[in-house]
Design a protein around this motif. Structure first.
Motif, mmCIF file in Angstrom:
data_model
loop_
_atom_site.group_PDB
_atom_site.id
_atom_site.type_symbol
_atom_site.label_atom_id
_atom_site.label_comp_id
_atom_site.label_asym_id
_atom_site.label_seq_id
_atom_site.Cartn_x
_atom_site.Cartn_y
_atom_site.Cartn_z
ATOM 1 N N HIS A 269 0.977 -1.129 -0.005
ATOM 2 C CA HIS A 269 -0.005 -0.145 0.019
ATOM 3 C C HIS A 269 0.813 1.199 -0.232
ATOM 4 O O HIS A 269 1.870 1.279 0.667
ATOM 5 N N PRO A 270 0.408 2.236 -0.703
ATOM 6 C CA PRO A 270 1.443 3.415 -0.763
ATOM 7 C C PRO A 270 1.302 4.217 0.618
ATOM 8 O O PRO A 270 0.302 4.408 1.451
ATOM 9 N N LYS A 271 2.570 4.295 1.102
ATOM 10 C CA LYS A 271 2.645 4.670 2.598
ATOM 11 C C LYS A 271 3.795 6.018 2.618
ATOM 12 O O LYS A 271 3.642 6.500 3.753
ATOM 13 N N ASP A 272 4.417 6.118 1.663
ATOM 14 C CA ASP A 272 5.467 7.025 1.756
ATOM 15 C C ASP A 272 5.058 8.407 1.047
ATOM 16 O O ASP A 272 4.679 8.284 0.110
ATOM 17 N N LEU A 273 4.916 9.318 1.905
ATOM 18 C CA LEU A 273 4.472 10.729 1.198
ATOM 19 C C LEU A 273 5.775 11.506 0.926
ATOM 20 O O LEU A 273 6.692 11.727 1.773
ATOM 21 N N VAL A 274 5.937 12.064 -0.418
ATOM 22 C CA VAL A 274 7.025 12.624 -0.766
ATOM 23 C C VAL A 274 6.394 13.904 -1.216
ATOM 24 O O VAL A 274 5.540 14.012 -2.082
ATOM 25 N N VAL A 275 7.360 14.964 -0.718
ATOM 26 C CA VAL A 275 6.847 16.698 -1.228
ATOM 27 C C VAL A 275 8.072 17.413 -1.588
ATOM 28 O O VAL A 275 8.995 17.338 -1.091
#
Length: 473
Positions: free
Chosen positions: A308-314
């Motif tokens: 599941h997508p779990k890493d937020l990249v900004v």
């Protein structure tokens, strides 16, 4: 009594030296956090270990006793007449000193060459293009717990609400979710079987697999080579699509346009809609499999929680650390029970790839540099002692008409000979050592001529320079 006196002096000198070294070590202990990256356990809390101090102090005393025992017993066993004749055997003792000093030079050369090779290897690693731009990218983890987020629709709603608010923050250029950061998530393989081809159970169809949301490629600076990236319209009610890396496109669809080609993965048939540049997934020093990207709103079913997508990249235009608090508040508003972890810049993730190398290099350099400085001092002391012993011989030579320059060359030739033999032996030892640690020499051959020649020249010059003052005097 003479033997006891000499042994006592040896032990006292060693213990005083050991105590002084322990004091210097205690003062310099905070520097460990500089020598060793904070990501390694050793640098967490550097403190004085009294057991280590006691052991090294005892070792210093034993060393002094061992090196003082032989000359003490030799002196204690002499008669007065034998002592008067000891000058006849001075040459033997000088030869032993020369052998020890030659070994010292060889060890210094070996340490410095090994350090030089590791430095060049680290430069090569740091020069590796990871395929993405880590600068100004803030990352954090939001693991969606089961069973609350097992429903794909609920996960999609969480991603959308978070990303809409994060992208609206001042200083944010783009933001996305992914199932794993490059260089962090090194697992996650899937099989890509082009339509019309049989499935092969080997590595020829393997690809690194990630779920991503829109703006993922622009956030990480992964170039789009052809087609399009993930879109908001890539949902479960639309045809299943995927984006592939250049290497995957070349491998599975050689010499043809991959856009529009179909393939099967995880029991689903998908269409290639875009091609992006390759990235390093498994590390800067390891070759990565080709990459396959699937829209987060079109996940395979079933899908393990680990994917599941779990890493937020900004991607930010200003200080990313200052935005971390605002992003935390957004996550809390969407789900007060959602934990946040691993808040860090992506550049830090990439930098950690060379953290162990930097630690090894600094420790090795901390041994090699003092060895290089001690070597000239050792050869200076040996030649100075030799000259003092040969005062009468030199005086006779000069009285009989010998040129001062020839006497100086005679003394200096001893230093040159020791330096040449020591550098030669050290180079051979360094080459054997480099072959043994060839796995650490990324892109650098063990017989790297530039490193070996430069280090050998520096050591030779410094060693010869250490013997110059006695010859000139």
């Amino acid at each position: 009594r003479l033997v006891r006196q000499m042994l006592t002096e040896s032990v006292l000198l060693s213990m005083i030296g050991g105590a002084a070294g322990a004091l210097v070590g205690a003062i310099a202990l905070p520097l460990l956090s500089v020598l060793v990256p904070a990501t390694l356990p050793l640098a967490a809390q550097p403190t004085m270990d009294w057991r280590v101090l006691a052991f090294t102090s005892a070792l210093s005393a034993v060393t002094g006793l061992g090196f003082g025992l032989a000359p003490a017993l030799r002196v204690g066993g002499r008669t007065g007449f034998a002592a008067l004749r000891s000058g006849a055997r001075a040459g033997h003792r000088t030869a032993v000193r020369k052998v020890l000093l030659t070994i010292e030079v060889a060890v210094s050369v070996a340490l410095l060459i090994a350090s030089g090779l590791l430095i060049r290897a680290m430069w090569r690693v740091q020069a590796v293009d990871p395929g993405f731009s880590p600068a100004a990218v803030l990352t954090m983890q939001t693991d969606l717990p089961s069973p609350r987020y097992d429903d794909p629709a609920r996960r999609s709603d969480f991603y959308r609400r978070i990303l809409d608010d994060v992208r609206a923050l001042p200083g944010v250029e783009s933001a996305a979710f992914t199932s794993g950061l490059p260089l962090v998530m090194t697992a996650g393989l899937t099989r890509v079987v082009p339509s019309g081809e049989p499935e092969r159970f080997d590595d020829s169809q393997n690809a690194s697999f990630r779920l991503v949301t829109p703006q993922f490629f622009s956030t990480l600076g992964i170039p789009l080579r052809a087609g399009r990236a993930v879109s908001d319209t890539d949902t479960l009610d639309r045809p299943l699509v995927a984006i592939v890396s250049e290497s995957l496109a070349r491998r599975q669809w050689p010499n043809v346009d991959p856009i529009g080609r179909t393939f099967t993965t995880r029991g689903q048939t998908r269409t290639v809609v875009g091609v992006v540049g390759d990235i390093n997934v498994r590390g800067l020093e390891r070759r990565s499999e080709p990459q396959l990207y699937v829209p987060a709103d079109q996940p395979p079913n079933p899908l393990g929680a680990a994917y599941h997508p779990k890493d937020l990249v900004v991607r930010v235009s200003r200080d990313g650390a200052g935005l971390a608090g605002a992003i935390r508040d957004i996550v809390r508003r969407v789900d007060p029970n959602q934990p946040i972890s691993n808040v860090r810049m992506l550049a830090e993730v990439v930098g950690n790839q060379t953290g162990t190398r930097r630690a090894q290099l600094r420790v090795l350099s901390a041994l090699a540099v003092p060895a290089l400085l001690i070597t000239p001092a050792g050869i200076h002391g040996l030649l100075g002692f030799t000259v003092a012993q040969r005062d009468r011989e030199i005086a006779v030579r000069l009285a009989l008409g010998a040129e001062r320059s020839s006497v100086a060359r005679m003394i200096l030739s001893e230093g040159v000979r020791i330096a040449a033999i020591g550098v030669g032996l050290g180079t051979l030892v360094a080459y054997a050592t480099a072959r043994a640690m060839s796995t650490l020499l990324f892109g650098v051959p063990p017989n790297d001529l530039i490193t070996i020649s430069l280090v050998a020249l520096v050591c030779f010059v410094m060693t010869v320079a250490g013997g110059a003052p006695p010859g000139m005097r």
